[in-house]
Motif scaffolding. Structure first.
Motif, PDB file in Angstrom:
ATOM      1  N   LEU A 131     -25.639 -24.012  26.021  1.00  0.00           N
ATOM      2  CA  LEU A 131     -24.777 -23.871  24.497  1.00  0.00           C
ATOM      3  C   LEU A 131     -24.162 -22.508  24.340  1.00  0.00           C
ATOM      4  CD1 LEU A 131     -26.761 -21.913  22.503  1.00  0.00           C
ATOM      5  CD2 LEU A 131     -28.340 -23.863  22.926  1.00  0.00           C
ATOM      6  N   GLN A 169     -22.846 -21.304  13.678  1.00  0.00           N
ATOM      7  CA  GLN A 169     -22.406 -22.909  14.512  1.00  0.00           C
ATOM      8  C   GLN A 169     -22.583 -22.647  15.733  1.00  0.00           C
ATOM      9  OE1 GLN A 169     -18.062 -22.161  13.497  1.00  0.00           O
ATOM     10  NE2 GLN A 169     -18.297 -23.835  11.869  1.00  0.00           N
ATOM     11  N   LEU A 170     -22.856 -24.048  16.358  1.00  0.00           N
ATOM     12  CA  LEU A 170     -23.341 -24.077  17.788  1.00  0.00           C
ATOM     13  C   LEU A 170     -22.737 -25.461  18.424  1.00  0.00           C
ATOM     14  CD1 LEU A 170     -26.712 -23.867  19.004  1.00  0.00           C
ATOM     15  CD2 LEU A 170     -25.570 -26.029  19.313  1.00  0.00           C
ATOM     16  N   LYS A 171     -22.304 -25.128  19.306  1.00  0.00           N
ATOM     17  CA  LYS A 171     -21.860 -26.261  20.229  1.00  0.00           C
ATOM     18  C   LYS A 171     -22.649 -26.495  21.627  1.00  0.00           C
ATOM     19  CE  LYS A 171     -17.923 -28.473  22.477  1.00  0.00           C
ATOM     20  NZ  LYS A 171     -16.526 -28.687  22.921  1.00  0.00           N
ATOM     21  N   GLU A 228     -22.350 -27.950  13.383  1.00  0.00           N
ATOM     22  CA  GLU A 228     -21.765 -28.027  14.753  1.00  0.00           C
ATOM     23  C   GLU A 228     -20.394 -27.357  14.624  1.00  0.00           C
ATOM     24  OE1 GLU A 228     -20.063 -31.971  17.098  1.00  0.00           O
ATOM     25  OE2 GLU A 228     -20.804 -32.298  14.941  1.00  0.00           O
ATOM     26  N   TRP A 229     -20.287 -26.568  16.009  1.00  0.00           N
ATOM     27  CA  TRP A 229     -18.864 -25.818  16.278  1.00  0.00           C
ATOM     28  C   TRP A 229     -17.802 -26.794  16.583  1.00  0.00           C
ATOM     29  CZ3 TRP A 229     -19.446 -20.720  19.265  1.00  0.00           C
ATOM     30  CH2 TRP A 229     -18.287 -19.784  18.983  1.00  0.00           C
ATOM     31  N   THR A 230     -16.877 -27.015  16.033  1.00  0.00           N
ATOM     32  CA  THR A 230     -16.009 -27.938  16.358  1.00  0.00           C
ATOM     33  C   THR A 230     -14.481 -27.142  16.388  1.00  0.00           C
ATOM     34  OG1 THR A 230     -15.308 -28.550  14.089  1.00  0.00           O
ATOM     35  CG2 THR A 230     -16.750 -29.815  15.460  1.00  0.00           C
ATOM     36  N   GLU A 231     -14.285 -25.884  15.767  1.00  0.00           N
ATOM     37  CA  GLU A 231     -12.871 -25.175  15.620  1.00  0.00           C
ATOM     38  C   GLU A 231     -13.087 -23.889  16.353  1.00  0.00           C
ATOM     39  OE1 GLU A 231     -11.317 -25.206  11.864  1.00  0.00           O
ATOM     40  OE2 GLU A 231     -11.153 -27.421  11.560  1.00  0.00           O
ATOM     41  N   VAL A 248     -13.662 -22.915  19.123  1.00  0.00           N
ATOM     42  CA  VAL A 248     -14.671 -22.698  20.064  1.00  0.00           C
ATOM     43  C   VAL A 248     -14.083 -22.145  21.492  1.00  0.00           C
ATOM     44  CG1 VAL A 248     -16.336 -23.728  21.506  1.00  0.00           C
ATOM     45  CG2 VAL A 248     -15.625 -24.803  19.376  1.00  0.00           C
ATOM     46  N   GLN A 268     -33.722 -27.130  20.773  1.00  0.00           N
ATOM     47  CA  GLN A 268     -33.003 -27.457  22.046  1.00  0.00           C
ATOM     48  C   GLN A 268     -34.016 -27.679  23.232  1.00  0.00           C
ATOM     49  OE1 GLN A 268     -29.947 -28.049  21.907  1.00  0.00           O
ATOM     50  NE2 GLN A 268     -29.618 -27.036  20.027  1.00  0.00           N
ATOM     51  N   LEU A 281     -22.939 -27.662  25.379  1.00  0.00           N
ATOM     52  CA  LEU A 281     -21.811 -27.757  26.425  1.00  0.00           C
ATOM     53  C   LEU A 281     -22.448 -28.801  27.438  1.00  0.00           C
ATOM     54  CD1 LEU A 281     -20.904 -23.998  26.906  1.00  0.00           C
ATOM     55  CD2 LEU A 281     -19.937 -25.559  25.456  1.00  0.00           C
ATOM     56  N   GLU A 299     -26.283 -31.064  27.631  1.00  0.00           N
ATOM     57  CA  GLU A 299     -27.486 -31.330  27.049  1.00  0.00           C
ATOM     58  C   GLU A 299     -28.664 -31.407  28.086  1.00  0.00           C
ATOM     59  OE1 GLU A 299     -29.840 -33.942  23.726  1.00  0.00           O
ATOM     60  OE2 GLU A 299     -27.745 -34.396  24.163  1.00  0.00           O
TER      61      GLU A 299
END
Length: 321
Positions: free
Chosen positions: A284, A217-219, A187-190, A192, A278, A221, A223
């Motif tokens: 994303l 890493q992925l976030k 999970e991409w949290t920092e 981004v 996904q 945006l 769903e």
């Protein structure tokens, strides 16, 4: 985001592929249906070709009466192997040698990998490897219509309208390697990037002034609620690819005015890993380290050694057949 294709031998392409002979109008036969064999038999001409030279070695000799003229495709199995029989869908290792029907001169002799039943392969070369046991040597006498037609093939010395004699030593069936499992993005949290979607135009992506991540890493945006993308699926997406270091776009489906469709097995590992699992409708952003992109060597690819960022909108997916 597509994987770099292996560099093909130019001579092999010019030799066996439809559309690579001279002006690109070479004739080919439609692909046989799976498990079907081509309707080609031996004849006096193919039986009359005498081939000498060790099996599987380059540069055999072929002796036959010249000039040889034919309007019919003939194939003789000069040496019958005892291995598995080649079938539609197989990729085989083969040593291909070709001789001028006019002079008897050997024009080319080299190893290649050819697909059985592949409609991009000229008819005569397809016939030379079709439905024969591994370890076989075939002799194919091919009229111009089964190879290079009226345009010939200047690259390898075949005159317009000239027939050829093909000697093929089928040395093996290529086993497809078992693909490695795709990595799971964290999970991409920092750090981004900020993303603003602009309809049919490319999104605005602001890369922060921070070191690139060394992880995949992925976030998500937004769903989606459609079908789930599976490995090997044919997916349709809009995407924007950005180089983290330069903060500049290097590839964009938006700029081409239409979404891109491709197999998840035909793109770089990090991009495939971001899509598989996904749902259609998902938007994303993913950051891909060099080892999951185009490698770590800048000399091997212009994006080698670079961390990549992709913003993706998944529009559709179709399961592999």
């Amino acid at each position: 985001m597509r994987r770099a294709a292996p560099v093909a031998l130019a001579a092999v392409s010019a030799l066996v592929l439809a559309g690579c002979a001279g002006g690109g109008d070479a004739e080919s036969t439609p692909t046989p249906t799976a498990a079907a064999c081509m309707d080609v038999s031996s004849g006096d001409l193919s039986d009359g070709v005498k081939v000498e030279g060790d099996f599987g070695a380059a540069e055999p000799t072929a002796t036959f009466d010249t000039p040889l003229e034919t309007k019919k495709l003939e194939r003789t199995v000069a040496i019958e192997g005892d291995g598995d029989e080649t079938a539609a869908g197989d990729v085989v290792d083969v040593v291909i040698s070709m001789f001028s029907s006019t002079s008897g001169e050997r024009l080319v002799s080299q190893p290649a990998q050819l697909g059985v039943g592949d409609d991009t392969v000229l008819e005569a070369f397809g016939a030379s490897i079709d439905c024969v046991p591994v370890g076989s040597r075939t002799v194919t006498v091919a009229p111009a219509s089964a190879v290079y037609g009226d345009q010939g093939n200047e690259t390898i010395g075949v005159a317009p309208g000239e027939a050829v004699v093909i000697v093929a030593d089928v040395t093996g069936i290529v086993e497809e390697p078992t693909p490695e499992p795709l990595p799971t993005p964290a999970e991409w949290t920092e750090n981004v990037p900020e993303v603003t979607f602009n309809g049919d135009e490319a999104p605005t992506v602001v890369i922060p002034d921070a070191p690139a991540s060394t992880e995949l890493q992925l976030k998500v945006l937004e769903e989606g609620d459609g079908a789930t993308v599976g490995e090997g699926d044919s997916v349709t997406v809009q995407y924007e690819g950005i180089n983290w270091a330069t903060k500049e776009s290097f590839d964009s489906s938006y700029s081409r005015g239409e979404p891109a469709t491709f197999s998840t097995s035909g793109v770089i590992t990090g991009f495939a890993a971001a899509l598989v699992g996904q749902k259609v409708g998902t938007k994303l952003i993913v950051t891909i380290p060099p080892e999951l992109g185009y490698g770590t060597d800048p000399a091997a690819h212009e994006l080698g050694g670079q961390t990549l960022v992709f913003v993706v909108e998944i529009e559709d997916t179709q399961a592999a057949e």
